[in-house]
Design a protein around this motif. Sequence first.
Motif, short mmCIF file in Angstrom:
data_model
loop_
_atom_site.label_atom_id
_atom_site.label_comp_id
_atom_site.label_asym_id
_atom_site.label_seq_id
_atom_site.Cartn_x
_atom_site.Cartn_y
_atom_site.Cartn_z
N THR A 86 1.01 -1.45 0.05
CA THR A 86 0.31 0.01 -0.52
C THR A 86 1.02 1.42 0.19
OG1 THR A 86 -0.05 -0.06 2.39
CG2 THR A 86 -2.04 -0.83 1.34
N GLY A 87 0.56 2.37 -0.62
CA GLY A 87 1.40 3.32 -0.54
C GLY A 87 0.42 4.67 -0.25
N LEU A 109 5.46 1.52 -13.97
CA LEU A 109 4.06 2.13 -13.87
C LEU A 109 2.93 1.10 -13.11
CD1 LEU A 109 2.19 4.74 -14.78
CD2 LEU A 109 1.45 3.69 -16.21
N LEU A 110 2.46 1.84 -12.25
CA LEU A 110 1.95 0.48 -11.32
C LEU A 110 0.07 0.71 -11.47
CD1 LEU A 110 3.53 1.09 -7.36
CD2 LEU A 110 4.10 -0.45 -9.34
N GLN A 111 -0.49 0.04 -11.13
CA GLN A 111 -2.04 0.33 -11.27
C GLN A 111 -2.96 -0.06 -9.94
OE1 GLN A 111 -3.51 1.24 -13.99
NE2 GLN A 111 -5.66 1.12 -13.35
N VAL A 112 -3.31 1.40 -9.19
CA VAL A 112 -3.67 1.40 -7.89
C VAL A 112 -5.28 1.55 -7.64
CG1 VAL A 112 -1.45 2.13 -6.67
CG2 VAL A 112 -3.11 3.79 -7.69
N LYS A 113 -5.67 1.58 -6.54
CA LYS A 113 -6.79 1.51 -6.28
C LYS A 113 -6.98 2.00 -4.82
CE LYS A 113 -8.85 -2.86 -5.09
NZ LYS A 113 -9.96 -3.90 -4.91
N ALA A 114 -7.73 2.90 -4.21
CA ALA A 114 -8.06 3.54 -2.93
C ALA A 114 -8.18 2.46 -1.87
CB ALA A 114 -10.15 4.24 -3.47
N ALA A 115 -7.64 2.43 -1.44
CA ALA A 115 -6.48 1.17 0.02
C ALA A 115 -8.73 1.04 0.27
CB ALA A 115 -5.80 1.72 0.52
N GLN A 116 -8.50 0.24 1.48
CA GLN A 116 -9.89 0.02 1.78
C GLN A 116 -9.32 0.47 3.54
OE1 GLN A 116 -12.72 -1.26 0.77
NE2 GLN A 116 -11.98 -1.14 -1.01
N THR A 117 -10.53 0.38 3.91
CA THR A 117 -10.44 1.31 5.90
C THR A 117 -9.39 -0.04 6.44
OG1 THR A 117 -12.64 2.26 5.96
CG2 THR A 117 -11.53 1.67 7.97
N GLU A 124 -6.44 -0.63 6.10
CA GLU A 124 -5.14 -1.12 4.61
C GLU A 124 -4.11 0.09 5.18
OE1 GLU A 124 -7.17 -3.93 1.49
OE2 GLU A 124 -6.74 -2.05 0.84
N GLY A 125 -2.64 0.03 5.12
CA GLY A 125 -1.90 0.79 5.15
C GLY A 125 -1.91 2.41 6.07
N GLY A 126 -2.43 2.09 7.05
CA GLY A 126 -2.70 3.22 7.85
C GLY A 126 -4.21 3.98 7.59
N SER A 127 -4.88 4.00 7.02
CA SER A 127 -5.89 4.53 5.70
C SER A 127 -6.94 4.87 7.20
CB SER A 127 -6.13 4.14 4.46
OG SER A 127 -6.50 3.12 4.80
N PRO A 128 -7.60 5.54 6.98
CA PRO A 128 -9.22 6.35 8.18
C PRO A 128 -10.03 4.23 7.92
CG PRO A 128 -8.49 7.88 6.44
CD PRO A 128 -7.40 7.58 5.98
N ALA A 161 -4.44 14.08 -2.75
CA ALA A 161 -3.47 14.14 -2.85
C ALA A 161 -3.22 13.41 -1.09
CB ALA A 161 -2.42 15.46 -2.48
N GLY A 162 -2.59 12.79 -0.99
CA GLY A 162 -2.48 12.54 0.43
C GLY A 162 -3.15 10.56 0.17
N ALA A 163 -4.61 10.18 -0.70
CA ALA A 163 -4.85 9.22 -0.25
C ALA A 163 -4.10 8.22 -0.56
CB ALA A 163 -6.17 9.39 -1.47
N PHE A 164 -5.10 6.85 0.55
CA PHE A 164 -4.18 5.49 0.37
C PHE A 164 -4.94 5.38 -0.20
CE2 PHE A 164 -3.59 7.54 4.71
CZ PHE A 164 -1.96 7.17 4.74
#
Length: 473
Positions: A414-415, A459-467, A469-473, A446-449
């Motif tokens: 996660t990032g 090139l990395l394919q990403v999507k929004a992290a679930q609650t 994951e990776g310290g996201s709220p 900006a700042g979203a996990f």
Amino acid sequence: MLRRGWVVFGAALCAAMALAWTRPTAEAPTVPADAAFVARIELTGPIGPAAAEYVDGAIERANDDGARAIVLQLDTPGGLIESMRDIVAHILASKVPVLGYVAPSGARAASAGTYILYACPIAAMAPATHLGAATPVDLGGGTPMPAPLSNGLPKSGRSTERSAPDAAAQPEAESSKVLNDAIATIRSLAQMQGRNAAWAEQAVRGAATLTSSEALSQHVINFVAPDIDALLAQADGRVVQADNRPVTLATRGVTVRDYLPNWRARFLGIITNPTMAYMLLLAGIYGLILEVFHPGSFFPGVVGGICLLIGLYALQLLPVSYAGLILMALGVALLLAEAFIPTAGVLGIGGVIAFVLGSIMLFRTGVPGYRVNLGVMAGIACCAIVMLGLLLRLVMRARRARVVNGDAQMLQETGQLLQPVMAGGEGWARVGGERWRVRCEAALPAGAFVRVVGRHGLLLQVKAAQTGEGGSP
């Protein structure tokens, strides 16, 4: 591991240099140089190159020092034919009479020792000693054993010939040659010294043995003596042949001077011990292996090279089976291959089996006194099995371990976005402590996990992290 290797090789080198604290040589006389004396040479243990060099050198020194006689004290199970012939040749060439003496009580002059005793102008034995069993063992491990003798002679009535059926029954002509050569050797020695030639042939053909009293009654020896003083007293006044001339012995009450092995003979005795030669060989092999795995350490390579060369020198002096040596090398190679090729232990198990079989076959066990200690072989085999087990355990642990790199690990990362990303657009994100170019199908600030779901080159394919994951709220 490297330190352990240093300890092993240092111990092997110290063992090979054990001569530094062995008993001193007898170069310095124990009696005044102008006093009459008898030289004593103790031949104990298997007869090999080291024993032959010691006896030959001691006989030459005793001749040069002006000894009245030489007492060759025997206690040997036998040994190598070539070494025995060297000793016999020096006994026959000595200008000083050699008195063969099997002592102390419980000693023996078996196999090659019987030939040496027959070569001496005077032969004596202490009580409770024996001699005989002089049948030669060929280097292939077979023992030619013809039909037993009748009254000390072959049934045909001839001492060295056999009938056509008997000769045809002999499986190998080479064995017959070795046997007949040994018979001719011991009969010629018996005839030269005026002893029982018929029993000498029986000792070779049928591996016959005699105790001291039986040897005296059958005229195999001259007398039985409980100690060296009695030996010298009984030998006094006898006329014997030494270097083809008659010599009258004057040995009663003469001082005995011991001639001990010099440093070279002791060194050869150490390294030509089959167990020591075996350990030196292994120390050399593993020393070079450690040097390959730890280049620049030098110590394992230097010590291993020295041990390997000394071990190979010892092997060329010993009755070695090269098939066993090749099997040992194959075993080591398979064990090394197991460390680089994942075969689930197939190569490693085959290597241990080849190594153990090669160790057993390395020395021809038919030669008396030339066997590797079975405890040493078992210990080294157990160490190889333990090392193989540890290696397999590490391999299985590595296979079960969590992936820490590669695409599979990247898909679990996660990032956090470093800049906003439009729907279907690209931007920069920090993933795994590194800056990556990312693409997202949904718009994110900006700042979203985010979580990595794919990779296309850099090139990395990403999507929004679930609650969660990776310290996201």
